[in-house]
Motif scaffolding. Structure first.
Motif, PDB file in Angstrom:
ATOM      1  N   ALA A 247       0.836  -1.203   0.000  1.00 16.40           N
ATOM      2  CA  ALA A 247       0.000   0.000   0.000  1.00 16.40           C
ATOM      3  C   ALA A 247       0.871   1.254   0.000  1.00 16.40           C
ATOM      4  CB  ALA A 247      -0.937   0.001   1.207  1.00 16.40           C
ATOM      5  N   ARG A 248       1.941   1.242   0.775  1.00 10.06           N
ATOM      6  CA  ARG A 248       2.840   2.405   0.793  1.00 10.06           C
ATOM      7  C   ARG A 248       3.496   2.612  -0.568  1.00 10.06           C
ATOM      8  NH1 ARG A 248       3.995   0.229   5.968  1.00 10.06           N
ATOM      9  NH2 ARG A 248       5.856  -0.846   5.163  1.00 10.06           N
ATOM     10  N   LEU A 249       3.902   1.523  -1.200  1.00  7.73           N
ATOM     11  CA  LEU A 249       4.529   1.622  -2.519  1.00  7.73           C
ATOM     12  C   LEU A 249       3.519   2.113  -3.550  1.00  7.73           C
ATOM     13  CD1 LEU A 249       6.885   1.245  -4.426  1.00  7.73           C
ATOM     14  CD2 LEU A 249       6.334  -1.209  -4.525  1.00  7.73           C
ATOM     15  N   LEU A 250       2.306   1.614  -3.493  1.00 12.15           N
ATOM     16  CA  LEU A 250       1.258   2.072  -4.418  1.00 12.15           C
ATOM     17  C   LEU A 250       1.025   3.572  -4.265  1.00 12.15           C
ATOM     18  CD1 LEU A 250      -1.457  -0.735  -4.186  1.00 12.15           C
ATOM     19  CD2 LEU A 250      -0.313  -0.002  -6.275  1.00 12.15           C
ATOM     20  N   ARG A 251       0.943   4.043  -3.033  1.00 11.82           N
ATOM     21  CA  ARG A 251       0.709   5.463  -2.789  1.00 11.82           C
ATOM     22  C   ARG A 251       1.873   6.295  -3.319  1.00 11.82           C
ATOM     23  NH1 ARG A 251      -2.794   9.012  -2.861  1.00 11.82           N
ATOM     24  NH2 ARG A 251      -4.157   7.705  -1.558  1.00 11.82           N
ATOM     25  N   SER A 252       3.090   5.842  -3.095  1.00 16.11           N
ATOM     26  CA  SER A 252       4.255   6.574  -3.579  1.00 16.11           C
ATOM     27  C   SER A 252       4.263   6.651  -5.109  1.00 16.11           C
ATOM     28  CB  SER A 252       5.534   5.896  -3.087  1.00 16.11           C
ATOM     29  OG  SER A 252       6.673   6.512  -3.642  1.00 16.11           O
ATOM     30  N   LEU A 253       3.978   5.529  -5.765  1.00 14.16           N
ATOM     31  CA  LEU A 253       3.948   5.519  -7.226  1.00 14.16           C
ATOM     32  C   LEU A 253       2.809   6.388  -7.751  1.00 14.16           C
ATOM     33  CD1 LEU A 253       4.656   1.729  -7.859  1.00 14.16           C
ATOM     34  CD2 LEU A 253       6.134   3.627  -8.511  1.00 14.16           C
ATOM     35  N   ALA A 254       1.655   6.313  -7.097  1.00 12.69           N
ATOM     36  CA  ALA A 254       0.509   7.111  -7.528  1.00 12.69           C
ATOM     37  C   ALA A 254       0.824   8.600  -7.424  1.00 12.69           C
ATOM     38  CB  ALA A 254      -0.719   6.763  -6.694  1.00 12.69           C
ATOM     39  N   ASP A 255       1.421   9.014  -6.319  1.00 15.18           N
ATOM     40  CA  ASP A 255       1.757  10.422  -6.136  1.00 15.18           C
ATOM     41  C   ASP A 255       2.754  10.895  -7.202  1.00 15.18           C
ATOM     42  OD1 ASP A 255       0.097  10.542  -3.956  1.00 15.18           O
ATOM     43  OD2 ASP A 255       1.705  10.395  -2.459  1.00 15.18           O
ATOM     44  N   SER A 256       3.713  10.062  -7.525  1.00 19.87           N
ATOM     45  CA  SER A 256       4.734  10.450  -8.503  1.00 19.87           C
ATOM     46  C   SER A 256       4.180  10.533  -9.915  1.00 19.87           C
ATOM     47  CB  SER A 256       5.906   9.474  -8.460  1.00 19.87           C
ATOM     48  OG  SER A 256       5.545   8.213  -9.011  1.00 19.87           O
ATOM     49  N   LYS A 257       3.082   9.846 -10.177  1.00 21.30           N
ATOM     50  CA  LYS A 257       2.505   9.798 -11.521  1.00 21.30           C
ATOM     51  C   LYS A 257       1.208  10.598 -11.637  1.00 21.30           C
ATOM     52  CE  LYS A 257       4.661   5.290 -12.045  1.00 21.30           C
ATOM     53  NZ  LYS A 257       5.676   5.650 -13.061  1.00 21.30           N
ATOM     54  N   GLY A 258       0.847  11.295 -10.555  1.00 16.47           N
ATOM     55  CA  GLY A 258      -0.341  12.132 -10.588  1.00 16.47           C
ATOM     56  C   GLY A 258      -1.634  11.372 -10.762  1.00 16.47           C
ATOM     57  N   THR A 259      -1.755  10.232 -10.061  1.00 21.83           N
ATOM     58  CA  THR A 259      -2.976   9.437 -10.176  1.00 21.83           C
ATOM     59  C   THR A 259      -3.308   8.828  -8.819  1.00 21.83           C
ATOM     60  OG1 THR A 259      -4.078   7.745 -11.520  1.00 21.83           O
ATOM     61  CG2 THR A 259      -1.778   7.313 -10.922  1.00 21.83           C
ATOM     62  N   THR A 260      -4.103   7.766  -8.798  1.00 15.00           N
ATOM     63  CA  THR A 260      -4.565   7.150  -7.560  1.00 15.00           C
ATOM     64  C   THR A 260      -3.946   5.768  -7.371  1.00 15.00           C
ATOM     65  OG1 THR A 260      -6.432   6.065  -8.643  1.00 15.00           O
ATOM     66  CG2 THR A 260      -6.792   8.320  -7.813  1.00 15.00           C
ATOM     67  N   PRO A 261      -3.878   5.271  -6.128  1.00 11.36           N
ATOM     68  CA  PRO A 261      -3.398   3.900  -5.914  1.00 11.36           C
ATOM     69  C   PRO A 261      -4.245   2.873  -6.662  1.00 11.36           C
ATOM     70  CG  PRO A 261      -3.395   5.100  -3.853  1.00 11.36           C
ATOM     71  CD  PRO A 261      -4.089   5.979  -4.847  1.00 11.36           C
ATOM     72  N   GLU A 262      -5.561   3.096  -6.754  1.00 14.54           N
ATOM     73  CA  GLU A 262      -6.418   2.162  -7.493  1.00 14.54           C
ATOM     74  C   GLU A 262      -5.981   2.049  -8.947  1.00 14.54           C
ATOM     75  OE1 GLU A 262      -8.844   3.540  -3.998  1.00 14.54           O
ATOM     76  OE2 GLU A 262      -7.522   4.501  -5.454  1.00 14.54           O
ATOM     77  N   THR A 263      -5.667   3.182  -9.550  1.00 12.98           N
ATOM     78  CA  THR A 263      -5.227   3.164 -10.941  1.00 12.98           C
ATOM     79  C   THR A 263      -3.917   2.397 -11.095  1.00 12.98           C
ATOM     80  OG1 THR A 263      -6.360   5.168 -11.677  1.00 12.98           O
ATOM     81  CG2 THR A 263      -4.298   4.630 -12.776  1.00 12.98           C
ATOM     82  N   VAL A 264      -2.953   2.644 -10.203  1.00  9.68           N
ATOM     83  CA  VAL A 264      -1.666   1.939 -10.295  1.00  9.68           C
ATOM     84  C   VAL A 264      -1.869   0.432 -10.143  1.00  9.68           C
ATOM     85  CG1 VAL A 264       0.623   1.664  -9.268  1.00  9.68           C
ATOM     86  CG2 VAL A 264      -0.395   3.941  -9.466  1.00  9.68           C
ATOM     87  N   LEU A 265      -2.779   0.046  -9.254  1.00  7.46           N
ATOM     88  CA  LEU A 265      -3.093  -1.369  -9.063  1.00  7.46           C
ATOM     89  C   LEU A 265      -3.615  -1.990 -10.356  1.00  7.46           C
ATOM     90  CD1 LEU A 265      -3.055  -3.376  -6.689  1.00  7.46           C
ATOM     91  CD2 LEU A 265      -5.403  -2.688  -6.180  1.00  7.46           C
ATOM     92  N   LEU A 266      -4.456  -1.255 -11.061  1.00  4.66           N
ATOM     93  CA  LEU A 266      -5.001  -1.751 -12.326  1.00  4.66           C
ATOM     94  C   LEU A 266      -3.960  -1.695 -13.438  1.00  4.66           C
ATOM     95  CD1 LEU A 266      -8.517  -0.078 -12.097  1.00  4.66           C
ATOM     96  CD2 LEU A 266      -7.931  -2.451 -11.605  1.00  4.66           C
TER      97      LEU A 266
END
Length: 319
Positions: A247-266
């Protein structure tokens, strides 16, 4: 008989309608349930999703029924969307246990019932929900061919089937099967793990049928992923250390890419060469909209980021 695969399906994301229609415990629904379905459909459309996935058993038929109500009261909606539904599971009824039923007459009857609930003249895609060990492929194929010839269903696929089962059915059809819907997520990874556990002791514990994704990729069968958001395990209800780390990694990636953790998961699913199309099944409009970039943007994950997510979720290095 040689079957020409269909043109590539451009669908990136589907909305799964299992959450619509109220309680599983009753056979009735009310105006509030229709309003909730309308809000979910609107959120999906606003997010670039135009393919809606049903099954005749969802909420005991009520998911299709409330969706049909929304179609009836929204001029032009049916022409804007792709309707997909499934049949083949029979829920427990009195003394009868739950079972699978892909006998030809049963398939035809269930489709006719779905058409009535959905208030439409044609289903765009029909999936066979689960394999029925007692149903002969030639009998199933005859029913599908009849539905196609009558103009009741445009295209066909399967769900929860392996490569051999798909191939056995395809041999009796003159048109291609276009989809296979499987449970796939960053939490449910047996479809992925099986490919790297070959020649390891852990391989015996992986039951995913080898060659299924490869068969689908080679034969133009679009892989759809149900359970794609992993029931919130990485985006809201973490329990294990691996889930918290992911979850922490998803949030970090989402923030860096200007999107949401849900999107990164998909995106993690969509990045796979099998061209996985995730199914988003939440009934909450805000959660549906959190997936918007997975429908509208190309998966923005590097090779290294994709592996980082996989290793974080599995909680151990690759073999």
């Amino acid at each position: 008989m040689a079957i020409t695969p269909p043109e590539k399906d451009g669908t990136r994301l589907l909305y799964g309608c299992m959450a619509l229609g109220g309680s599983w415990d009753t056979d009735t629904y009310g105006p509030a349930d229709v309003d909730e379905a309308e809000a979910a459909i609107a959120a999906a459309l606003d997010s670039g999703i135009d393919t809606f996935d049903h099954a005749d058993i969802y909420r005991r038929g009520k998911a299709e029924a409330v969706f049909g109500e929304v179609i009836a009261r929204t001029p032009g909606l049916r022409e804007r969307i792709v309707l997909q539904t499934k049949c083949g599971i029979r829920l427990a009824d009195g003394d009868l246990p739950g079972m699978y039923d892909l006998r030809g007459p049963s398939v035809v009857r269930r489709v006719e019932e779905s058409l009535g609930r959905l208030r439409t003249d044609v289903i765009d895609v029909l999936l066979l929900h689960r394999p029925d060990p007692l149903a002969a492929p030639e009998d199933i194929a005859a029913a599908l061919t009849s539905l196609r010839d009558q103009g009741l269903v445009r295209r066909f696929g399967v769900s929860n089937m392996n490569a051999a089962q798909i191939a056995a059915l395809q041999r009796h059809l003159e048109f291609p099967l276009v989809a296979n819907q499987l449970e796939m997520s960053l939490d449910r990874r047996d479809w992925l793990e099986g490919g790297v556990l070959v020649n390891t002791a852990a391989a015996a514990g992986n039951g995913f049928p080898a060659g299924t994704l490869e068969y689908c990729h080679e034969n133009g069968v679009r892989v759809q992923a149900w359970g794609a958001l992993a029931q919130g395990r990485f985006t809201g209800r973490q329990e294990s250390p691996e889930e918290h780390a992911t979850a922490r990694l998803l949030r970090s990636l989402a923030d860096s890419k200007g999107t949401t953790p849900e999107t990164v998961l998909l995106w993690w699913l969509q990045r796979h060469p099998a061209r996985v199309a995730p199914v988003v099944g939440s009934g909450r409009p805000e959660r549906i909209r959190a997936c918007r970039d997975a429908a509208l943007r190309e998966p923005d994950l590097t090779h290294e980021e994709w592996y980082e997510l996989w290793i974080a979720a599995r909680g151990a290095p690759l073999p």
